[in-house]
Design an enzyme around this catalytic site. Structure first.
Site, PDB file in Angstrom:
ATOM      1  CG  HIS A   1      -1.858  -1.188   1.189  1.00 57.69           C
ATOM      2  ND1 HIS A   1      -1.487  -2.400   1.730  1.00 57.69           N
ATOM      3  CD2 HIS A   1      -3.081  -1.365   0.653  1.00 57.69           C
ATOM      4  CE1 HIS A   1      -2.461  -3.263   1.552  1.00 57.69           C
ATOM      5  NE2 HIS A   1      -3.439  -2.670   0.898  1.00 57.69           N
TER       6      HIS A   1
ATOM      7  NE  ARG B   1      -6.320  19.101   8.784  1.00 59.12           N
ATOM      8  CZ  ARG B   1      -7.296  18.937   9.658  1.00 59.12           C
ATOM      9  NH1 ARG B   1      -7.245  17.935  10.504  1.00 59.12           N
ATOM     10  NH2 ARG B   1      -8.312  19.764   9.697  1.00 59.12           N
TER      11      ARG B   1
ATOM     12  CD  GLU C   1      -8.125   7.867  18.635  1.00 53.39           C
ATOM     13  OE1 GLU C   1      -8.395   6.712  19.029  1.00 53.39           O
ATOM     14  OE2 GLU C   1      -7.191   8.109  17.864  1.00 53.39           O
ATOM     15  CG  MET C   2     -13.016   6.639  15.022  1.00 51.82           C
ATOM     16  SD  MET C   2     -14.090   6.777  13.593  1.00 51.82           S
ATOM     17  CE  MET C   2     -14.488   5.072  13.285  1.00 51.82           C
TER      18      MET C   2
ATOM     19  CB  SER D   1     -12.689  18.199  15.939  1.00 54.07           C
ATOM     20  OG  SER D   1     -13.169  16.880  16.125  1.00 54.07           O
ATOM     21  CG  ASP D   2     -16.638  16.131  17.580  1.00 59.80           C
ATOM     22  OD1 ASP D   2     -15.617  15.986  16.868  1.00 59.80           O
ATOM     23  OD2 ASP D   2     -17.213  15.193  18.133  1.00 59.80           O
TER      24      ASP D   2
ATOM     25  NE  ARG E   1      -5.384   9.074  15.848  1.00 55.66           N
ATOM     26  CZ  ARG E   1      -6.146   9.773  14.997  1.00 55.66           C
ATOM     27  NH1 ARG E   1      -5.716  10.032  13.774  1.00 55.66           N
ATOM     28  NH2 ARG E   1      -7.334  10.219  15.361  1.00 55.66           N
ATOM     29  CB  VAL E   2      -1.087  14.874  14.188  1.00 55.22           C
ATOM     30  CG1 VAL E   2       0.142  15.154  15.017  1.00 55.22           C
ATOM     31  CG2 VAL E   2      -0.672  14.500  12.767  1.00 55.22           C
ATOM     32  N   GLY E   3      -4.381  13.967  15.146  1.00 53.85           N
ATOM     33  CA  GLY E   3      -5.756  13.876  14.670  1.00 53.85           C
ATOM     34  C   GLY E   3      -6.727  14.619  15.550  1.00 53.85           C
TER      35      GLY E   3
HETATM   36  N1  HPA Z   1     -16.107  10.099  17.356  1.00 54.41           N
HETATM   37  C1  HPA Z   1     -15.154   9.349  16.806  1.00 54.41           C
HETATM   38  N2  HPA Z   1     -14.093   9.872  16.218  1.00 54.41           N
HETATM   39  C2  HPA Z   1     -13.966  11.217  16.197  1.00 54.41           C
HETATM   40  C3  HPA Z   1     -14.925  12.040  16.753  1.00 54.41           C
HETATM   41  C4  HPA Z   1     -16.043  11.451  17.366  1.00 54.41           C
HETATM   42  O1  HPA Z   1     -16.925  12.140  17.883  1.00 54.41           O
HETATM   43  N3  HPA Z   1     -14.522  13.323  16.561  1.00 54.41           N
HETATM   44  C5  HPA Z   1     -13.347  13.271  15.904  1.00 54.41           C
HETATM   45  N4  HPA Z   1     -13.009  11.999  15.685  1.00 54.41           N
END
Ligand code: HPA
Length: 238
Positions: A4, A24, A178-179, A202-203, A87-89
């Site tokens: 990959h 990004r 996050e994930m 971010s939220d 990781r930057v997220g």
């Molecule tokens: N859930 C999962 N992953 C995320 C979220 C969330 O609310 N915000 C940014 N990444």
């Protein structure tokens, strides 16, 4: 050359930043690195290598979710000798003490993913960030004077989670959802490499609210500087 990532051996630096979004990765390469060259375009998952303050640094998109990150990070560790991976997220906050745009230095990652069960069966592995990276990032963040916390996240397989697992994680002091981080830390443990994650909130899942695209850009800059300065500092210590 791997499946990959279509880059020759030596094209990727021992230090790497890992955003989920390949655009990004491009933004970081164009705005923070010197002499950045693109080494991968397979599936649009862009990767670049350049230097930051004279230190060779790469930046590679991982895609969203642990299975996608797992593919790229396995290849980076197995075939390209990556040593320090950050990781930057972004994450959604689930703690009342955390505000939108805060930075989180991630020291541990819980998970609802089957990836851990598939590896460990009935055992419960604790995916943990590299202490030298966390310690270094902590002291740099303090000097930068930004709002930040050091703590845990939960890496979910769901973005849209009908089970609302975040409530359980929040009860146990997890700061954000996050994930990707749990799989990054687990792969680093397997390959004896150093990994950490830095998140921008971010939220806010608990309190509601989202950042605007413009706000994300500014706070994202703090996170990038923190990650890059951490890399410079750990390389200087050697
Ligand atoms: N859930 C999962 N992953 C995320 C979220 C969330 O609310 N915000 C940014 N990444």
């Amino acid at each position: 050359m791997s499946t990959h990532i279509n880059a020759p051996e030596g094209a990727i630096a021992p230090n790497i930043l890992l955003p989920g979004d390949p655009l990004r990765a491009k933004f970081i390469a164009e705005n923070f690195l010197e002499d950045a060259k693109c080494y991968n375009e397979v599936r649009g998952m862009l990767g670049f290598t350049g230097t930051y303050k004279g230190v060779p640094v790469s930046v590679q998109g991982t895609g969203m979710g642990q299975p996608s990150l797992s593919i790229y990070v396995t290849e980076l560790f197995r075939f390209y000798g990556v040593q320090n991976a950050i990781r930057v997220g972004t994450c959604g906050a689930v703690s009342a003490d955390t505000q939108l745009r805060d930075t989180i230095i991630v020291n541990a990652a819980c998970s609802d993913s089957c990836l851990l069960n598939q590896r460990f069966g009935s055992l419960h592995f604790a995916p943990t960030a590299s202490f030298p990276l966390v310690k270094t990032a902590d002291s740099i963040a303090e000097k930068m004077g930004i709002r930040y916390q050091v703590g845990s996240v939960a890496s979910s397989d769901f973005f849209y989670d009908k089970n609302e697992n975040w409530k359980k994680w929040a009860e146990y002091g997890v700061l954000g959802i996050e994930m990707e981080s749990a799989e990054l830390f687990t792969l680093a443990a397997e390959h004896k490499r150093n990994a950490m994650a830095i998140m921008t909130v971010s939220d806010h899942i608990l309190l509601g609210g989202q950042t605007t695209a413009e706000e994300r850009q500014t706070t994202f800059t703090n996170m990038m500087k923190l990650a890059l300065e951490t890399i410079v500092a750990v390389n200087a210590k050697k």
